[in-house]
Enzyme design. Structure first.
Site, mmCIF file in Angstrom:
data_model
loop_
_atom_site.group_PDB
_atom_site.id
_atom_site.type_symbol
_atom_site.label_atom_id
_atom_site.label_comp_id
_atom_site.label_asym_id
_atom_site.label_seq_id
_atom_site.Cartn_x
_atom_site.Cartn_y
_atom_site.Cartn_z
ATOM 1 N N TYR A 133 -2.330 0.430 10.423
ATOM 2 C CA TYR A 133 -2.327 -0.171 9.088
ATOM 3 C C TYR A 133 -1.004 0.121 8.389
ATOM 4 O O TYR A 133 -0.409 -0.771 7.772
ATOM 5 C CB TYR A 133 -3.501 0.385 8.290
ATOM 6 C CG TYR A 133 -3.627 -0.154 6.884
ATOM 7 C CD1 TYR A 133 -4.015 -1.469 6.658
ATOM 8 C CD2 TYR A 133 -3.390 0.663 5.782
ATOM 9 C CE1 TYR A 133 -4.151 -1.963 5.358
ATOM 10 C CE2 TYR A 133 -3.528 0.192 4.492
ATOM 11 C CZ TYR A 133 -3.900 -1.125 4.284
ATOM 12 O OH TYR A 133 -4.036 -1.611 3.001
ATOM 13 N N SER A 149 0.858 -1.172 0.000
ATOM 14 C CA SER A 149 0.000 0.000 0.000
ATOM 15 C C SER A 149 0.895 1.222 0.000
ATOM 16 O O SER A 149 2.045 1.163 0.471
ATOM 17 C CB SER A 149 -0.890 0.008 1.245
ATOM 18 O OG SER A 149 -1.602 1.223 1.369
#
Length: 232
Positions: A148, A134
């Protein structure tokens, strides 16, 4: 090897994984689709598609799955570690159990999956490992994205470590790092219009390109963004 190549895709029941599976099926690949609740896609031909139970939080699950792939297809040419979770809390508020869940699914899951498939990936001399990282694994955008980001920073590091571990065996590993993608996960985290997000079909196209590149075109990271921001 002249038979169709075989790819393992985790989190293949929806989102990026489901779109990628259909794209690679149409391109002639054999597929083994890892899902927590296995279900054969309605487009699938059972001659080339296998569905297997896979739970990234279960340490034994990856090896059981990889063994099933070798028993069915006799080869593993690529692994796409797509399964992932998010938790929109900051690093102070999140509990130990919640943080551990992020690390188990987003980091340990891909590591175990690559390890389980490793011997199969070495056979052709052109094994491929794709980790869905990501852009949150390249920078921290907000407090709520912190935990995250921690897990995705580790996932990107894992991709680099796998690239080094397998390079002499012809294994190439890449961290694919998108920003917002029009999936259920992203929609639960932002009110951004999905039409302005990167589409799962775009990432499927990127991943197909990466796993088809020759050994002499190793890509360590591939960044994809739907908006203009700093480079990484």
């Amino acid at each position: 090897m002249s038979d169709p190549r075989c790819v393992m895709i985790s989190g293949a029941n929806r989102g990026i994984g489901a779109v990628l599976a259909k794209r690679l099926f149409d391109a002639g690949w054999c597929l083994s689709l890892g899902m927590r609740s296995p279900a054969m896609p309605d487009w699938a031909d059972a001659a080339r598609v296998q569905v297997c139970a896979y739970d990234a939080t279960d340490p034994a699950s990856a090896q059981v799955w990889a063994d099933a792939v070798m028993a069915r297809f006799g080869r593993i040419d690529a692994v796409v570690a797509n399964a992932g979770i998010a938790n929109p809390q900051d690093v102070v508020s999140i509990s130990d159990d919640e943080m551990n869940a992020l690390l188990q699914v987003n980091v340990m899951g891909p590591q175990r999956l690559a390890k389980a498939a490793w011997d199969g990936l070495k056979v052709s001399g052109q094994g491929r490992v794709i980790l869905l990282g990501s852009l949150s694994g390249k920078r921290v955008k907000s407090a709520r994205s912190g935990p995250y980001s921690v897990s995705k920073f580790a996932a990107v590091g894992l991709a680099h470590a796998l690239r080094h571990a397998g390079f002499d065996e012809g294994i190439r590993a890449t961290a694919v790092c998108p920003g917002f993608v029009a999936t259920d996960m992203a929609q639960s985290l932002t009110d951004r219009d999905t039409a302005t997000m990167t589409q799962p079909e775009d990432l499927a196209q990127v991943i197909e390109m990466l796993i088809n590149l020759p050994n002499t075109a190793s890509v360590a990271e591939f960044h994809v963004n739907c908006q203009l921001e700093e480079s990484f």
